[in-house]
Motif scaffolding. Sequence first.
Motif, PDB file in Angstrom:
ATOM      1  N   PRO A  56       0.815  -1.213   0.000  1.00 53.33           N
ATOM      2  CA  PRO A  56       0.000   0.000   0.000  1.00 53.33           C
ATOM      3  C   PRO A  56       0.852   1.269   0.000  1.00 53.33           C
ATOM      4  N   SER A  57       0.266   2.334  -0.504  1.00 55.44           N
ATOM      5  CA  SER A  57       0.971   3.612  -0.566  1.00 55.44           C
ATOM      6  C   SER A  57       1.396   4.049   0.835  1.00 55.44           C
ATOM      7  N   GLY A  58       2.658   4.386   0.994  1.00 53.97           N
ATOM      8  CA  GLY A  58       3.173   4.875   2.272  1.00 53.97           C
ATOM      9  C   GLY A  58       3.800   3.799   3.135  1.00 53.97           C
ATOM     10  N   VAL A  59       3.789   2.538   2.681  1.00 51.07           N
ATOM     11  CA  VAL A  59       4.316   1.451   3.518  1.00 51.07           C
ATOM     12  C   VAL A  59       5.846   1.485   3.596  1.00 51.07           C
ATOM     13  N   GLY A  60       6.489   2.109   2.600  1.00 49.05           N
ATOM     14  CA  GLY A  60       7.953   2.196   2.633  1.00 49.05           C
ATOM     15  C   GLY A  60       8.657   1.480   1.480  1.00 49.05           C
ATOM     16  N   LYS A  61       7.930   1.180   0.408  1.00 51.07           N
ATOM     17  CA  LYS A  61       8.548   0.483  -0.744  1.00 51.07           C
ATOM     18  C   LYS A  61       9.704   1.308  -1.317  1.00 51.07           C
ATOM     19  N   GLY A  62       9.397   2.584  -1.581  1.00 55.79           N
ATOM     20  CA  GLY A  62      10.415   3.454  -2.188  1.00 55.79           C
ATOM     21  C   GLY A  62      11.631   3.591  -1.283  1.00 55.79           C
ATOM     22  N   THR A  63      11.380   3.668   0.026  1.00 54.19           N
ATOM     23  CA  THR A  63      12.490   3.822   0.987  1.00 54.19           C
ATOM     24  C   THR A  63      13.380   2.585   0.943  1.00 54.19           C
ATOM     25  N   LEU A  64      12.777   1.411   0.944  1.00 56.48           N
ATOM     26  CA  LEU A  64      13.555   0.162   0.924  1.00 56.48           C
ATOM     27  C   LEU A  64      14.324   0.021  -0.391  1.00 56.48           C
ATOM     28  N   THR A 124      -0.050   7.409   9.550  1.00 56.59           N
ATOM     29  CA  THR A 124       0.969   8.319  10.106  1.00 56.59           C
ATOM     30  C   THR A 124       2.080   8.555   9.080  1.00 56.59           C
ATOM     31  N   ARG A 125       2.534   7.463   8.424  1.00 53.24           N
ATOM     32  CA  ARG A 125       3.635   7.598   7.453  1.00 53.24           C
ATOM     33  C   ARG A 125       3.217   8.436   6.240  1.00 53.24           C
ATOM     34  N   LEU A 126       1.998   8.145   5.761  1.00 51.68           N
ATOM     35  CA  LEU A 126       1.516   8.886   4.580  1.00 51.68           C
ATOM     36  C   LEU A 126       1.411  10.377   4.911  1.00 51.68           C
ATOM     37  N   SER A 135       2.956  12.008   7.380  1.00 49.93           N
ATOM     38  CA  SER A 135       4.244  12.659   7.693  1.00 49.93           C
ATOM     39  C   SER A 135       5.095  12.853   6.433  1.00 49.93           C
ATOM     40  N   ARG A 136       4.832  12.065   5.390  1.00 46.75           N
ATOM     41  CA  ARG A 136       5.576  12.287   4.139  1.00 46.75           C
ATOM     42  C   ARG A 136       5.229  13.650   3.537  1.00 46.75           C
ATOM     43  N   GLY A 137       3.953  14.053   3.746  1.00 49.43           N
ATOM     44  CA  GLY A 137       3.557  15.414   3.365  1.00 49.43           C
ATOM     45  C   GLY A 137       3.518  15.663   1.868  1.00 49.43           C
ATOM     46  N   LYS A 155      -8.091   8.763  -0.109  1.00 49.52           N
ATOM     47  CA  LYS A 155      -8.257   7.811  -1.219  1.00 49.52           C
ATOM     48  C   LYS A 155      -7.224   6.684  -1.101  1.00 49.52           C
ATOM     49  N   ARG A 156      -5.965   7.054  -0.821  1.00 50.47           N
ATOM     50  CA  ARG A 156      -4.896   6.041  -0.725  1.00 50.47           C
ATOM     51  C   ARG A 156      -5.135   5.096   0.444  1.00 50.47           C
ATOM     52  N   LEU A 157      -5.657   5.635   1.558  1.00 54.21           N
ATOM     53  CA  LEU A 157      -5.917   4.761   2.715  1.00 54.21           C
ATOM     54  C   LEU A 157      -7.064   3.798   2.410  1.00 54.21           C
ATOM     55  N   TYR A 216       7.148  -7.533   6.626  1.00 55.79           N
ATOM     56  CA  TYR A 216       6.505  -6.516   7.465  1.00 55.79           C
ATOM     57  C   TYR A 216       7.480  -5.379   7.697  1.00 55.79           C
ATOM     58  N   ASN A 217       7.094  -4.181   7.295  1.00 59.63           N
ATOM     59  CA  ASN A 217       7.982  -3.042   7.496  1.00 59.63           C
ATOM     60  C   ASN A 217       7.565  -2.290   8.755  1.00 59.63           C
ATOM     61  N   ASP A 218       8.007  -2.840   9.909  1.00 62.14           N
ATOM     62  CA  ASP A 218       7.766  -2.152  11.178  1.00 62.14           C
ATOM     63  C   ASP A 218       9.034  -1.357  11.474  1.00 62.14           C
ATOM     64  N   ASN A 219      10.091  -2.085  11.896  1.00 66.05           N
ATOM     65  CA  ASN A 219      11.381  -1.423  12.051  1.00 66.05           C
ATOM     66  C   ASN A 219      12.082  -1.433  10.684  1.00 66.05           C
TER      67      ASN A 219
HETATM   68  N1  LIG Z   1       9.795   1.333   8.859  1.00 62.83           N
HETATM   69  C1  LIG Z   1       9.469   2.621   8.791  1.00 62.83           C
HETATM   70  N2  LIG Z   1       9.216   3.301   9.932  1.00 62.83           N
HETATM   71  C2  LIG Z   1       8.857   4.617   9.893  1.00 62.83           C
HETATM   72  N3  LIG Z   1       8.746   5.331   8.760  1.00 62.83           N
HETATM   73  C3  LIG Z   1       8.987   4.713   7.609  1.00 62.83           C
HETATM   74  C4  LIG Z   1       9.358   3.337   7.549  1.00 62.83           C
HETATM   75  N4  LIG Z   1       9.527   2.991   6.261  1.00 62.83           N
HETATM   76  C5  LIG Z   1       9.287   4.115   5.530  1.00 62.83           C
HETATM   77  N5  LIG Z   1       8.960   5.139   6.333  1.00 62.83           N
HETATM   78  C6  LIG Z   1       8.556   6.513   5.929  1.00 62.83           C
HETATM   79  O1  LIG Z   1       7.236   6.397   5.436  1.00 62.83           O
HETATM   80  C7  LIG Z   1       7.020   7.359   4.386  1.00 62.83           C
HETATM   81  C8  LIG Z   1       6.490   6.599   3.160  1.00 62.83           C
HETATM   82  O2  LIG Z   1       7.534   5.792   2.650  1.00 62.83           O
HETATM   83  P1  LIG Z   1       7.720   5.573   1.086  1.00 62.83           P
HETATM   84  O3  LIG Z   1       7.588   6.889   0.380  1.00 62.83           O
HETATM   85  O4  LIG Z   1       8.959   4.821   0.918  1.00 62.83           O
HETATM   86  O5  LIG Z   1       6.425   4.707   0.813  1.00 62.83           O
HETATM   87  P2  LIG Z   1       5.951   3.985  -0.542  1.00 62.83           P
HETATM   88  O6  LIG Z   1       5.461   2.670  -0.168  1.00 62.83           O
HETATM   89  O7  LIG Z   1       7.029   4.060  -1.546  1.00 62.83           O
HETATM   90  O8  LIG Z   1       4.750   4.917  -0.977  1.00 62.83           O
HETATM   91  P3  LIG Z   1       4.086   5.124  -2.430  1.00 62.83           P
HETATM   92  O9  LIG Z   1       3.508   3.838  -2.825  1.00 62.83           O
HETATM   93  O10 LIG Z   1       3.058   6.166  -2.206  1.00 62.83           O
HETATM   94  O11 LIG Z   1       5.150   5.601  -3.359  1.00 62.83           O
HETATM   95  C9  LIG Z   1       8.340   8.034   4.151  1.00 62.83           C
HETATM   96  O12 LIG Z   1       8.302   9.312   4.773  1.00 62.83           O
HETATM   97  C10 LIG Z   1       9.358   7.102   4.807  1.00 62.83           C
HETATM   98  O13 LIG Z   1      10.480   7.829   5.285  1.00 62.83           O
END
Ligand SMILES: Nc1ncnc2c1ncn2[C@@H]1O[C@H](COP(=O)(O)OP(=O)(O)OP(=O)(O)O)[C@@H](O)[C@H]1O
Length: 401
Positions: free
Chosen positions: A142-150, A262-264, A266-268, A277-279, A300-303
Amino acid sequence: MGEAPAFVVDDLLQNQDGFGSKSKGCKITTTIGDKTYVIGVENDESTLSLEVQIFDKATGNWATPIVLGAKPNSCKGLSAVSLNDDRILIVKKGSTSDDCIWFLEVDTWFVREQKKIQGTDVVAWSKGSRGYAEKPIVISGPSGVGKGTLISMLMKEFPSMFGFSVSHTTRAPRCMEKDGVHYHFTERSIMEKELKDGKFLEHALVHGNLYGTSIEAVEVVTDTGKRCILDIDVQGARSVKASSLEAIFIFICPPSMEELETRLRSRGTETEEQILKRLQNAKKEMEQGQSSGIFDHILYNDNLDECYESLKKLLGLDGAAAATQRSAPQGIDLPTDHSVSKMDNKIIIDCGTPELKKASKNLIVLDVSSLKGGAPGRTRGLDVYAIDSFSDGLNGINQPS
Ligand SMILES: Nc1ncnc2c1ncn2[C@@H]1O[C@H](COP(=O)(O)OP(=O)(O)OP(=O)(O)O)[C@@H](O)[C@H]1O
Ligand SMILES: Nc1nc2c(ncn2[C@@H]2O[C@H](COP(=O)(O)O)[C@@H](O)[C@H]2O)c(=O)[nH]1
């Protein structure tokens, strides 16, 4: 009836053996069943543009087919050999080492499907490429889960190993996003036309905008020898699973819907309306991601650091293999003048002038027994080696030197 090219039908009918032959004006004709494929139109005195026309012997009609896939650049001449009656191998003369072997698919599964969709004659180009590529990695969640970050962490730690598939999207760029790097930002009408032209591996309507992975986006990464990473939604993952692209599918889950929100937030990067819509869509994606059978792995992207370690582990990057450097597949160096013949699953390219024949290995063998992939991207798995027709003899073809 289509307009006949500037040579007579008798020229075509002489060529029944499946080998390309030069007709007037250096075009190549190759006959498969009732159809003769005429490839090449002179640009000027020295170059040929690789246009395709079809002559149907049964009806006596000419057709100009829909041609899918990126067309090869012009060249100084062509040789052609039909393979398995479903594709024609083209060897271009006077082309660079990464651009000399092409396939014109005329009756493969992909082409047959496209003929049904388009309701007319279709052929498709695909570029020949040596060796195999590692399976691409599809990452969804889902959007905001952290895919792009990983994915960013992976590309930063292993820059020579992974490359990102740059998707197309009709959504507006965010302030830090660059066209061609994060996405190919595009107009909806343009993307719809490109979808119709068969340029995409998958596409989906996501949160109200069109997103899609072009075939070229994956191939340009793979051409460099890197492993391609796709960040796409669950609908896209389903389409890739059904396609000919063999990939590893990974689904990323948030620890909770509250944390996702919270992540979505805080990304702003989204408006309140877009966040809602994304939620809303996240709930469906979570259900489908965990129960559809599409995904090989669920993380699971917790930590964040722990999730990243798990990702590396499942990709086999936690040991010595992680240090392995990748290199781009090598091209095939061919002299401008050569002739082409076929022996079982091997295409023999004779590069030899009499002088060259004495001096060095003068036959290049192209083993096409393990081809993979195909139109409208790359046909991979060409095995290429050189032999000397004098000392190795043609029998030596079965044993790469
Ligand atoms: N394990 C985590 N704990 C806390 N914050 C996280 C974690 N992983 C990612 N984040 C933060 O969550 C926000 C969303 O992450 P990211 O943009 O990587 O999501 P995404 O899955 O790529 O979203 P989208 O599908 O919308 O592109 C970012 O601000 C990122 O820094
Ligand atoms: N089916 C596809 N989905 C894609 C593609 N590129 C990105 N995405 C997914 O869209 C959402 C939203 O992305 P955002 O950048 O607007 O936040 C996200 O889930 C991506 O995975 C694609 O080519 N095809």
